[in-house]
Design a protein around this motif. Structure first.
Motif, mmCIF file in Angstrom:
data_model
loop_
_atom_site.group_PDB
_atom_site.id
_atom_site.type_symbol
_atom_site.label_atom_id
_atom_site.label_comp_id
_atom_site.label_asym_id
_atom_site.label_seq_id
_atom_site.Cartn_x
_atom_site.Cartn_y
_atom_site.Cartn_z
ATOM 1 N N LEU A 139 -10.554 12.098 11.192
ATOM 2 C CA LEU A 139 -10.040 13.284 11.873
ATOM 3 C C LEU A 139 -8.644 12.963 12.384
ATOM 4 O O LEU A 139 -8.460 12.111 13.246
ATOM 5 C CB LEU A 139 -10.948 13.681 13.028
ATOM 6 N N ALA A 140 -7.635 13.625 11.818
ATOM 7 C CA ALA A 140 -6.242 13.386 12.197
ATOM 8 C C ALA A 140 -5.616 14.701 12.635
ATOM 9 O O ALA A 140 -5.533 15.658 11.845
ATOM 10 C CB ALA A 140 -5.463 12.785 11.033
ATOM 11 N N ASN A 141 -5.203 14.751 13.905
ATOM 12 C CA ASN A 141 -4.579 15.967 14.457
ATOM 13 C C ASN A 141 -5.478 17.192 14.294
ATOM 14 O O ASN A 141 -5.015 18.297 13.982
ATOM 15 C CB ASN A 141 -3.218 16.219 13.795
ATOM 16 N N GLY A 142 -6.767 16.979 14.485
ATOM 17 C CA GLY A 142 -7.716 18.079 14.396
ATOM 18 C C GLY A 142 -8.068 18.492 12.986
ATOM 19 O O GLY A 142 -8.774 19.479 12.785
ATOM 20 N N VAL A 143 -7.588 17.745 11.999
ATOM 21 C CA VAL A 143 -7.851 18.080 10.598
ATOM 22 C C VAL A 143 -8.580 16.911 9.935
ATOM 23 O O VAL A 143 -8.190 15.757 10.096
ATOM 24 C CB VAL A 143 -6.537 18.375 9.841
ATOM 25 N N SER A 144 -9.633 17.218 9.192
ATOM 26 C CA SER A 144 -10.376 16.182 8.469
ATOM 27 C C SER A 144 -9.628 15.807 7.194
ATOM 28 O O SER A 144 -9.245 16.685 6.404
ATOM 29 C CB SER A 144 -11.785 16.674 8.123
ATOM 30 N N GLU A 145 -9.417 14.524 7.011
ATOM 31 C CA GLU A 145 -8.709 14.036 5.834
ATOM 32 C C GLU A 145 -9.520 12.931 5.161
ATOM 33 O O GLU A 145 -10.210 12.156 5.821
ATOM 34 C CB GLU A 145 -7.326 13.491 6.212
ATOM 35 N N SER A 146 -9.418 12.896 3.834
ATOM 36 C CA SER A 146 -10.105 11.863 3.074
ATOM 37 C C SER A 146 -9.205 10.630 2.962
ATOM 38 O O SER A 146 -8.006 10.742 2.695
ATOM 39 C CB SER A 146 -10.452 12.374 1.674
ATOM 40 N N VAL A 154 -8.913 -2.533 3.073
ATOM 41 C CA VAL A 154 -7.669 -1.864 3.453
ATOM 42 C C VAL A 154 -7.849 -0.357 3.327
ATOM 43 O O VAL A 154 -8.290 0.153 2.289
ATOM 44 C CB VAL A 154 -6.491 -2.326 2.574
ATOM 45 N N VAL A 155 -7.504 0.356 4.394
ATOM 46 C CA VAL A 155 -7.611 1.822 4.421
ATOM 47 C C VAL A 155 -6.303 2.417 3.905
ATOM 48 O O VAL A 155 -5.219 2.068 4.377
ATOM 49 C CB VAL A 155 -7.901 2.326 5.852
ATOM 50 N N PHE A 156 -6.400 3.303 2.941
ATOM 51 C CA PHE A 156 -5.187 3.916 2.386
ATOM 52 C C PHE A 156 -5.497 5.343 1.972
ATOM 53 O O PHE A 156 -6.651 5.790 2.016
ATOM 54 C CB PHE A 156 -4.633 3.105 1.212
ATOM 55 N N SER A 157 -4.467 6.037 1.567
ATOM 56 C CA SER A 157 -4.626 7.442 1.193
ATOM 57 C C SER A 157 -3.985 7.688 -0.154
ATOM 58 O O SER A 157 -2.893 7.196 -0.446
ATOM 59 C CB SER A 157 -3.983 8.351 2.247
ATOM 60 N N LEU A 158 -4.679 8.452 -0.983
ATOM 61 C CA LEU A 158 -4.144 8.863 -2.273
ATOM 62 C C LEU A 158 -3.930 10.366 -2.235
ATOM 63 O O LEU A 158 -4.884 11.142 -2.148
ATOM 64 C CB LEU A 158 -5.116 8.510 -3.409
ATOM 65 N N LYS A 159 -2.655 10.769 -2.276
ATOM 66 C CA LYS A 159 -2.341 12.202 -2.252
ATOM 67 C C LYS A 159 -2.360 12.796 -3.655
ATOM 68 O O LYS A 159 -2.363 14.007 -3.822
ATOM 69 C CB LYS A 159 -0.946 12.411 -1.639
ATOM 70 N N SER A 160 -2.364 11.907 -4.668
ATOM 71 C CA SER A 160 -2.254 12.383 -6.036
ATOM 72 C C SER A 160 -3.474 13.198 -6.450
ATOM 73 O O SER A 160 -4.608 12.879 -6.110
ATOM 74 C CB SER A 160 -2.094 11.193 -6.995
ATOM 75 N N ASN A 180 -8.996 4.325 15.269
ATOM 76 C CA ASN A 180 -7.788 3.617 15.707
ATOM 77 C C ASN A 180 -7.078 2.893 14.570
ATOM 78 O O ASN A 180 -6.173 2.099 14.811
ATOM 79 C CB ASN A 180 -8.145 2.608 16.810
ATOM 80 N N LEU A 181 -7.502 3.158 13.343
ATOM 81 C CA LEU A 181 -6.888 2.497 12.192
ATOM 82 C C LEU A 181 -5.858 3.412 11.543
ATOM 83 O O LEU A 181 -6.104 4.605 11.347
ATOM 84 C CB LEU A 181 -7.944 2.114 11.165
ATOM 85 N N LYS A 182 -4.722 2.866 11.217
ATOM 86 C CA LYS A 182 -3.698 3.604 10.493
ATOM 87 C C LYS A 182 -3.739 3.182 9.029
ATOM 88 O O LYS A 182 -4.287 2.143 8.680
ATOM 89 C CB LYS A 182 -2.312 3.322 11.090
ATOM 90 N N GLU A 183 -3.115 4.002 8.185
ATOM 91 C CA GLU A 183 -3.082 3.681 6.764
ATOM 92 C C GLU A 183 -2.404 2.332 6.544
ATOM 93 O O GLU A 183 -1.379 2.023 7.140
ATOM 94 C CB GLU A 183 -2.335 4.768 5.991
ATOM 95 N N GLY A 184 -3.006 1.528 5.673
ATOM 96 C CA GLY A 184 -2.481 0.198 5.386
ATOM 97 C C GLY A 184 -3.135 -0.890 6.214
ATOM 98 O O GLY A 184 -2.953 -2.075 5.926
ATOM 99 N N MET A 185 -3.899 -0.499 7.258
ATOM 100 C CA MET A 185 -4.587 -1.481 8.092
ATOM 101 C C MET A 185 -5.952 -1.809 7.477
ATOM 102 O O MET A 185 -6.494 -1.054 6.676
ATOM 103 C CB MET A 185 -4.761 -0.952 9.515
ATOM 104 N N ARG A 186 -6.512 -2.955 7.864
ATOM 105 C CA ARG A 186 -7.787 -3.407 7.318
ATOM 106 C C ARG A 186 -8.924 -3.143 8.305
ATOM 107 O O ARG A 186 -8.730 -3.135 9.516
ATOM 108 C CB ARG A 186 -7.722 -4.898 6.989
ATOM 109 N N LEU A 187 -10.086 -2.937 7.742
ATOM 110 C CA LEU A 187 -11.278 -2.779 8.557
ATOM 111 C C LEU A 187 -11.567 -4.083 9.318
ATOM 112 O O LEU A 187 -11.134 -5.166 8.889
ATOM 113 C CB LEU A 187 -12.486 -2.458 7.672
ATOM 114 N N PRO A 188 -12.279 -4.012 10.431
ATOM 115 C CA PRO A 188 -12.700 -5.237 11.110
ATOM 116 C C PRO A 188 -13.454 -6.166 10.154
ATOM 117 O O PRO A 188 -14.090 -5.717 9.201
ATOM 118 C CB PRO A 188 -13.604 -4.721 12.228
ATOM 119 N N GLN A 189 -13.378 -7.451 10.415
ATOM 120 C CA GLN A 189 -13.910 -8.462 9.515
ATOM 121 C C GLN A 189 -15.358 -8.212 9.087
ATOM 122 O O GLN A 189 -15.723 -8.390 7.923
ATOM 123 C CB GLN A 189 -13.792 -9.842 10.186
ATOM 124 N N LYS A 190 -16.200 -7.786 10.014
ATOM 125 C CA LYS A 190 -17.633 -7.673 9.705
ATOM 126 C C LYS A 190 -17.936 -6.585 8.675
ATOM 127 O O LYS A 190 -19.018 -6.590 8.065
ATOM 128 C CB LYS A 190 -18.448 -7.424 10.977
#
Length: 279
Positions: A139-146, A154-160, A180-190
């Motif tokens: 949920l980003a700025n009140g909008v659900s995004e995939s 690593v969390v990333f986004s594909l707009k294509s 609290n994760l931004k694009e390009g950041m990694r999930l916690p180790q576990k």
């Protein structure tokens, strides 16, 4: 008669130095003309060579380089070119390969990039894109995004539009701490082990994830997590531990078949702790 003959011969032989001088003069004039022609030819060749250098070397050096992208599947060339153009490197000569590589690496879906300049006006850019093994919803700025997640977490986004969010081979994961994760950041180790397990299953010839609509991560009281799987063709949810592999999925499918036969009113199957229980 003899005197006259002598005089004529003297006159004849007296003309030889003059004739020789005339011939030498002609040769000198010819040499000068040949030298002038040779100099003119050299100057013309220099001018032609200078023009070639200007149009083939200097002009390309001072104009915008020709960008050649390779290795892309989801990212469009115009999007990548726009990212490089933000650096305002107007010419091939001023083009900084390291800065270009750094700019492209800031795109969350780019895993690796190499940039190579080729004289006088070409730049070759080879990219390796991240491969999604799972997808999730944030949920980003009140909008659900995939968003997508690769095998390294690593969390990333594909707009294509070439990426199908409904692709059943890429399972939907819920319950991950993505707030609290931004694009390009990694999930916690576990959680990275889970992504690696999903990647291994995804590469199998059997499409197990086509039978699962969602994988929910459920934190437990020990600070770790367990999993709840939601089959596509059943209203029963399946509880299991955090170990996800081919054997566990095969076992789950067998238990679901049994449940359809002997426990049709079941809404939950618990596969944890080495026993099977219905609820």
């Amino acid at each position: 008669m003899n005197d006259i003959t002598v005089d004529i011969n003297d006159f004849f032989y007296a003309k030889k130095p003059v004739r020789k001088a005339v011939e030498e003069k002609r040769e000198e004039v010819h040499d000068v003309k040949f030298t002038i022609i040779k100099i003119a030819a050299i100057l013309l060749a220099v001018l032609v060579l200078a023009e070639i250098v200007i149009y083939k070397v200097l002009n390309p050096l001072m104009t915008a380089p020709v960008l050649n992208f390779s290795g892309t599947k989801y990212l469009r060339d115009d999007v990548l070119a726009a990212k490089i153009n933000e650096l305002e490197m107007k010419s091939w000569f001023s083009f900084d390969a390291d800065k270009a590589a750094s700019a492209l690496s800031s795109i969350s879906s780019v895993e690796n990039v190499s940039v190579r300049k080729q004289f006088p006006d070409k730049v070759f850019i080879e990219l390796t894109e991240r491969v999604p093994v799972a997808k999730s919803i944030v949920l980003a700025n009140g909008v659900s995004e995939s968003v997508q997640i690769d095998k390294n977490g690593v969390v990333f986004s594909l707009k294509s539009t070439s990426f199908d969010v409904q692709d059943s081979s890429v399972p939907l994961i819920s319950g991950l701490p993505l707030e609290n994760l931004k694009e390009g950041m990694r999930l916690p180790q576990k959680y990275r082990a889970l992504m690696d397990q999903i990647s291994t299953i995804k590469d199998l010839p059997q499409k197990y994830f086509a039978a699962i609509s969602e994988i929910q991560v459920v934190p437990n009281e020990y600070g770790n997590y367990e999993l709840t799987l939601y089959p596509v063709k059943s209203r029963v949810r399946v509880l299991t531990d955090r170990v996800l592999n081919e054997e566990a999925l095969k076992y789950m499918l067998v238990v679901l078949d049994v449940a359809d036969a002997i426990a049709r009113n079941a809404t939950e199957i618990d596969l944890r702790y080495g026993v099977v229980s219905f609820r």
